[in-house]
Scaffold this active site. Structure first.
Site, PDB file in Angstrom:
ATOM      1  N   ALA A 275       0.823  -1.214   0.000  1.00  0.00           N
ATOM      2  CA  ALA A 275       0.000   0.000   0.000  1.00  0.00           C
ATOM      3  C   ALA A 275       0.857   1.264   0.000  1.00  0.00           C
ATOM      4  O   ALA A 275       1.580   1.531   0.956  1.00  0.00           O
ATOM      5  CB  ALA A 275      -0.921  -0.009   1.220  1.00  0.00           C
TER       6      ALA A 275
ATOM      7  N   THR B  47      11.513   0.070  -4.770  1.00  0.00           N
ATOM      8  CA  THR B  47      11.539   0.515  -6.165  1.00  0.00           C
ATOM      9  C   THR B  47      12.946   0.851  -6.639  1.00  0.00           C
ATOM     10  O   THR B  47      13.796   1.264  -5.828  1.00  0.00           O
ATOM     11  CB  THR B  47      10.668   1.789  -6.300  1.00  0.00           C
ATOM     12  OG1 THR B  47      10.879   2.368  -7.583  1.00  0.00           O
ATOM     13  CG2 THR B  47      11.028   2.843  -5.280  1.00  0.00           C
TER      14      THR B  47
ATOM     15  N   TYR C 131       8.587  10.421  -4.059  1.00  0.00           N
ATOM     16  CA  TYR C 131       8.182   9.018  -4.070  1.00  0.00           C
ATOM     17  C   TYR C 131       9.381   8.116  -3.745  1.00  0.00           C
ATOM     18  O   TYR C 131       9.330   7.291  -2.834  1.00  0.00           O
ATOM     19  CB  TYR C 131       7.589   8.652  -5.446  1.00  0.00           C
ATOM     20  CG  TYR C 131       7.496   7.158  -5.658  1.00  0.00           C
ATOM     21  CD1 TYR C 131       6.598   6.392  -4.909  1.00  0.00           C
ATOM     22  CD2 TYR C 131       8.334   6.511  -6.570  1.00  0.00           C
ATOM     23  CE1 TYR C 131       6.544   5.012  -5.080  1.00  0.00           C
ATOM     24  CE2 TYR C 131       8.276   5.140  -6.743  1.00  0.00           C
ATOM     25  CZ  TYR C 131       7.378   4.397  -5.998  1.00  0.00           C
ATOM     26  OH  TYR C 131       7.335   3.041  -6.157  1.00  0.00           O
TER      27      TYR C 131
ATOM     28  N   HIS D   5       1.921   4.806 -17.374  1.00  0.00           N
ATOM     29  CA  HIS D   5       2.950   3.843 -17.788  1.00  0.00           C
ATOM     30  C   HIS D   5       2.907   3.540 -19.286  1.00  0.00           C
ATOM     31  O   HIS D   5       1.847   3.496 -19.897  1.00  0.00           O
ATOM     32  CB  HIS D   5       2.826   2.564 -16.955  1.00  0.00           C
ATOM     33  CG  HIS D   5       3.148   2.804 -15.519  1.00  0.00           C
ATOM     34  ND1 HIS D   5       2.222   2.689 -14.519  1.00  0.00           N
ATOM     35  CD2 HIS D   5       4.288   3.221 -14.934  1.00  0.00           C
ATOM     36  CE1 HIS D   5       2.797   2.998 -13.362  1.00  0.00           C
ATOM     37  NE2 HIS D   5       4.051   3.332 -13.589  1.00  0.00           N
TER      38      HIS D   5
ATOM     39  N   ARG E  51      10.698  14.015 -20.290  1.00  0.00           N
ATOM     40  CA  ARG E  51       9.918  14.149 -19.055  1.00  0.00           C
ATOM     41  C   ARG E  51      10.917  14.344 -17.915  1.00  0.00           C
ATOM     42  O   ARG E  51      11.899  13.591 -17.817  1.00  0.00           O
ATOM     43  CB  ARG E  51       9.090  12.877 -18.839  1.00  0.00           C
ATOM     44  CG  ARG E  51       8.196  12.930 -17.625  1.00  0.00           C
ATOM     45  CD  ARG E  51       7.259  11.743 -17.589  1.00  0.00           C
ATOM     46  NE  ARG E  51       7.954  10.469 -17.356  1.00  0.00           N
ATOM     47  CZ  ARG E  51       7.352   9.283 -17.239  1.00  0.00           C
ATOM     48  NH1 ARG E  51       6.028   9.208 -17.352  1.00  0.00           N
ATOM     49  NH2 ARG E  51       8.031   8.181 -17.028  1.00  0.00           N
TER      50      ARG E  51
END
Ligand code: UDP
Length: 340
Positions: free
Chosen positions: A89, A132, A156, A204, A296
């Site tokens: 989560a 990640t 993040y 994505h 980006r």
């Protein structure tokens, strides 16, 4: 001196097949729940459905709960002897974290802390953590090994680094053993499960390319001036079913007494955005409408995993090594979302 019932309880916890999965209604979480159920685990899912989907979880397993609610988590963990938690989560949209860092830190860090404190109180001391490749930021060399420095370039990624560091303290102080899995680009869908990739908004590459094929609306290619053979970014696309399997292996290592550790999860093969576009065209038999745009922000040119450690230590081996096969599973899922 602890009472015999205390030891019985400990024994129960050690041997039970009850596993709690947070974020089990999301993309990687739901695939992992599916795999755990296939392996005979009794899985309970905690999800507040803020980003996950009810249709990804059997109603009987789902407990609709926000991780910030520590007392409710504690109560849930006391219901059965859970032997471990797999913790997915979290908010994952890097772009969103650049605009609303407070959201990512409060949810990803706050939710994890709440979970860890509930686990400590309930005596559940094994955790597989969804981390990640973003912990490495923009790595200087490729492929990326676990020894490379943590240098996240987004809130993040920072939130995941922070949780990994906190886990180190919980190991030392509370003997809570954890394995962090650092994913590269999760992709594809498990054809047997009916599950697939759904994010809102979707950011994505593979699902966006497939939707561009279906709708005719062009996708923007973010940058063709990178220092790579064809000028576009290179990523390591790892199939979600292989990621799910990595979680089961990590869980079983912890249940067998493994020490805390961290592993990269990727195939070790890099594909440029242009190669992914070609794979989508081959699989779908249609042209992808593409328009070239600027880079980006925050995209590293090359991000490819060295997953030797995971292969060696846990015996992990991806079943999907061909990009076209991965794309084909995602394509089947995308078509099933749009009947007719
Ligand atoms: N990408 C792109 N257009 C899009 C989405 C992604 O060109 O609309 C590129 C992106 O710049 C990156 C690669 O596709 O090089 C994979 O991006 P994705 O967002 O899927 O995963 P990330 O690598 O950011 O985790």
């Amino acid at each position: 001196m602890n009472s015999p019932s205390y030891y019985n309880q400990l024994l129960d916890i050690t041997h039970s097949r009850n596993i709690l999965v947070t974020g089990g209604a999301g993309y990687i979480g739901s695939h992992t729940v599916h795999r755990l159920a296939q392996r005979g685990y009794d899985v309970t899912v905690v999800d507040d459905l803020s980003r996950g989907y009810r249709h990804n979880v059997d109603a009987a397993r789902l407990r609709e709960l926000n991780l910030a609610d520590t007392p409710a988590l504690e109560k849930l963990l006391a219901e059965k002897p859970f032997s471990a938690v797999i913790h997915f989560a979290a908010y994952i949209a890097v772009g969103e974290s650049m605009v609303k860092p407070e959201l990512h830190f409060s949810n990803n860090l706050g939710g994890s802390l709440s979970l860890l404190s509930a686990m400590t109180r309930a005596g559940v001391r094994r955790l597989v953590f969804s981390s990640t490749a973003a912990v490495y930021g923009t790595p200087e060399t490729s492929p990326v090994t676990e020894q490379m420095p943590h240098a996240p370039v987004s809130p993040y990624g920072e939130s995941k680094v922070m949780v990994e560091r906190i886990l180190g303290w919980f190991d030392g102080i509370h003997q809570l053993r954890s394995i962090a899995l650092r994913y590269f680009n999760a992709s594809g869908a498990d054809p047997a499960s009916g599950l697939g990739e759904e994010h809102d908004p979707e950011t994505h590459l593979i699902p966006l390319l497939l939707r561009a094929v279906l709708t005719g609306q062009p996708i923007t290619l973010f940058g063709t001036d990178y220092d790579t053979p064809d000028g576009t970014c290179i990523r390591d696309y790892v199939h979600v079913a292989d990621l799910a399997e990595a979680h089961v292996l990590a869980l079983e290592a912890l249940l067998a007494g493994s020490a805390s550790d961290a592993f990269n999860v990727g195939t070790g093969r890099g594909h440029s955005v242009r190669e992914v576009i070609r794979a989508v065209e081959e699989v779908t038999g249609r042209a992808v409408p593409v328009r070239v745009g600027p880079r980006r922000e925050g995209d590293p040119p090359v991000l490819v995993a060295c997953s030797d450690k995971l292969r060696r230590a846990l015996g992990w081996k991806p079943r999907y090594e061909d990009l076209r096969e991965i794309v084909a599973t995602a394509w089947e899922f995308e078509k099933s979302r749009r009947p007719g």
